[in-house]
Design an enzyme around this catalytic site. Sequence first.
Site, mmCIF file in Angstrom:
data_model
loop_
_atom_site.group_PDB
_atom_site.id
_atom_site.type_symbol
_atom_site.label_atom_id
_atom_site.label_comp_id
_atom_site.label_asym_id
_atom_site.label_seq_id
_atom_site.Cartn_x
_atom_site.Cartn_y
_atom_site.Cartn_z
ATOM 1 N N ASN A 11 0.865 -1.175 0.000
ATOM 2 C CA ASN A 11 0.000 0.000 0.000
ATOM 3 C C ASN A 11 0.904 1.228 0.000
ATOM 4 O O ASN A 11 1.508 1.550 1.019
ATOM 5 C CB ASN A 11 -0.896 -0.029 1.259
ATOM 6 N N TRP A 12 0.995 1.871 -1.157
ATOM 7 C CA TRP A 12 1.895 3.028 -1.272
ATOM 8 C C TRP A 12 1.324 4.271 -0.579
ATOM 9 O O TRP A 12 2.008 5.263 -0.442
ATOM 10 C CB TRP A 12 2.167 3.330 -2.755
ATOM 11 N N LYS A 13 0.068 4.217 -0.179
ATOM 12 C CA LYS A 13 -0.592 5.382 0.442
ATOM 13 C C LYS A 13 -0.401 6.608 -0.472
ATOM 14 O O LYS A 13 -0.331 6.443 -1.689
ATOM 15 C CB LYS A 13 -0.064 5.606 1.863
ATOM 16 N N HIS A 97 -9.479 1.268 5.277
ATOM 17 C CA HIS A 97 -8.193 1.473 5.960
ATOM 18 C C HIS A 97 -8.412 2.427 7.133
ATOM 19 O O HIS A 97 -9.203 3.361 7.026
ATOM 20 C CB HIS A 97 -7.164 2.040 4.977
ATOM 21 N N GLU A 99 -6.746 4.811 8.155
ATOM 22 C CA GLU A 99 -6.484 6.215 7.821
ATOM 23 C C GLU A 99 -7.713 6.841 7.163
ATOM 24 O O GLU A 99 -7.960 8.040 7.304
ATOM 25 C CB GLU A 99 -5.234 6.308 6.928
ATOM 26 N N GLU A 167 -5.127 -4.709 10.807
ATOM 27 C CA GLU A 167 -4.113 -3.671 10.987
ATOM 28 C C GLU A 167 -4.365 -2.940 12.307
ATOM 29 O O GLU A 167 -5.153 -1.985 12.342
ATOM 30 C CB GLU A 167 -4.165 -2.660 9.836
ATOM 31 N N GLY A 173 2.958 2.294 10.910
ATOM 32 C CA GLY A 173 3.970 3.338 10.776
ATOM 33 C C GLY A 173 4.730 3.641 12.055
ATOM 34 O O GLY A 173 5.423 4.656 12.147
ATOM 35 N N SER A 212 3.660 -2.043 10.323
ATOM 36 C CA SER A 212 5.109 -2.131 10.564
ATOM 37 C C SER A 212 5.724 -3.461 10.142
ATOM 38 O O SER A 212 6.671 -3.944 10.767
ATOM 39 C CB SER A 212 5.437 -1.828 12.039
ATOM 40 N N GLY A 233 2.940 -1.106 4.256
ATOM 41 C CA GLY A 233 2.955 0.313 3.919
ATOM 42 C C GLY A 233 4.357 0.759 3.531
ATOM 43 O O GLY A 233 4.840 0.497 2.428
ATOM 44 N N GLY A 234 5.047 1.406 4.474
ATOM 45 C CA GLY A 234 6.346 2.024 4.202
ATOM 46 C C GLY A 234 7.340 1.121 3.494
ATOM 47 O O GLY A 234 8.025 1.548 2.557
HETATM 48 P P1 13P Z 1 3.225 0.484 7.614
HETATM 49 O O1 13P Z 1 3.686 -0.818 7.029
HETATM 50 O O2 13P Z 1 3.952 1.665 7.069
HETATM 51 O O3 13P Z 1 3.183 0.403 9.116
HETATM 52 O O4 13P Z 1 1.710 0.694 7.136
HETATM 53 C C1 13P Z 1 0.815 -0.338 7.295
HETATM 54 C C2 13P Z 1 -0.427 -0.004 6.556
HETATM 55 O O5 13P Z 1 -1.178 0.851 6.961
HETATM 56 C C3 13P Z 1 -0.679 -0.730 5.303
HETATM 57 O O6 13P Z 1 -1.965 -0.497 4.842
#
Ligand code: 13P
Length: 250
Positions: A11-13, A97, A99, A167, A173, A212, A233-234
């Site tokens: 997920n590149w957000k 998600h 977020e 999640e 993050g 994470s 994510g990251g």
């Molecule tokens: P991180 O891997 O950056 O913690 O993000 C997780 C996430 O929200 C994937 O959708």
Amino acid sequence: MKQSVKMIVGNWKMNGLAAQIDEAREVDAVLRSEQAESRVVICPPATLIHRVKMALEGGRVEVGGQDCHAESCGAFTGSASAEMLADAGATLVILGHSERRDAFRESDADVSAKVESALAYGLEPIICVGERSADRDTGRAVEVVTAQVAGSLPASLEGKAFAVAYEPIWAIGTGRTPTTGEIAEVHAAIRQALVDRFGEGGRAAPILYGGSVNPGNAAAILRTPDVGGALVGGASLKAHDFLAIIRAAH
Ligand code: 13P
């Protein structure tokens, strides 16, 4: 018995300009040569979906969106519909998600309506759930997550391909993760909720862990009972790290 194929989703957000497509190309090129068994998905921002799809043509990396509107078109400035994502080349979509639930006040009912729309346009939904740190601290993680599963998954998912992503919000993050025992407990509860709801069909949906995930912890997390993959994510932004996570799956 052979372990079932893991699903690794990046997920590149809200990250990535045109140059970021090179990272997707690199993942694709390596996977073409390695014959990795995992199912790999990249979810770029909506602006890059079409270009990433074109860049990965003929490969085995699938492309998904990160959200969609519940309606297929109309006066909803700034939004993209499931039909539009599919038209751009997406075949999956992340929905609910945390977020989005937080920043856009999306309720379980909103998420459920988006899932319906995704299914209507042939997108495979990846439905996210997860507790806040206060919920975990007060021993309510399983209760909160199972309530989200009940409210965010419409009956029309019966017989359809979909995934659930666990999640924990406090793990996103932050570099903090639950123990594998804690992950196993929540995944078992989600599995039970899926079976109660959809019968034997509820056993087919992969339950991904997200929050994470990195090259160092991926193998242990992916070996945890009922972890069917990872939502990353990251660490999905760099081909090198994302490939290490994909390799940890087999
Ligand atoms: P991180 O891997 O950056 O913690 O993000 C997780 C996430 O929200 C994937 O959708």
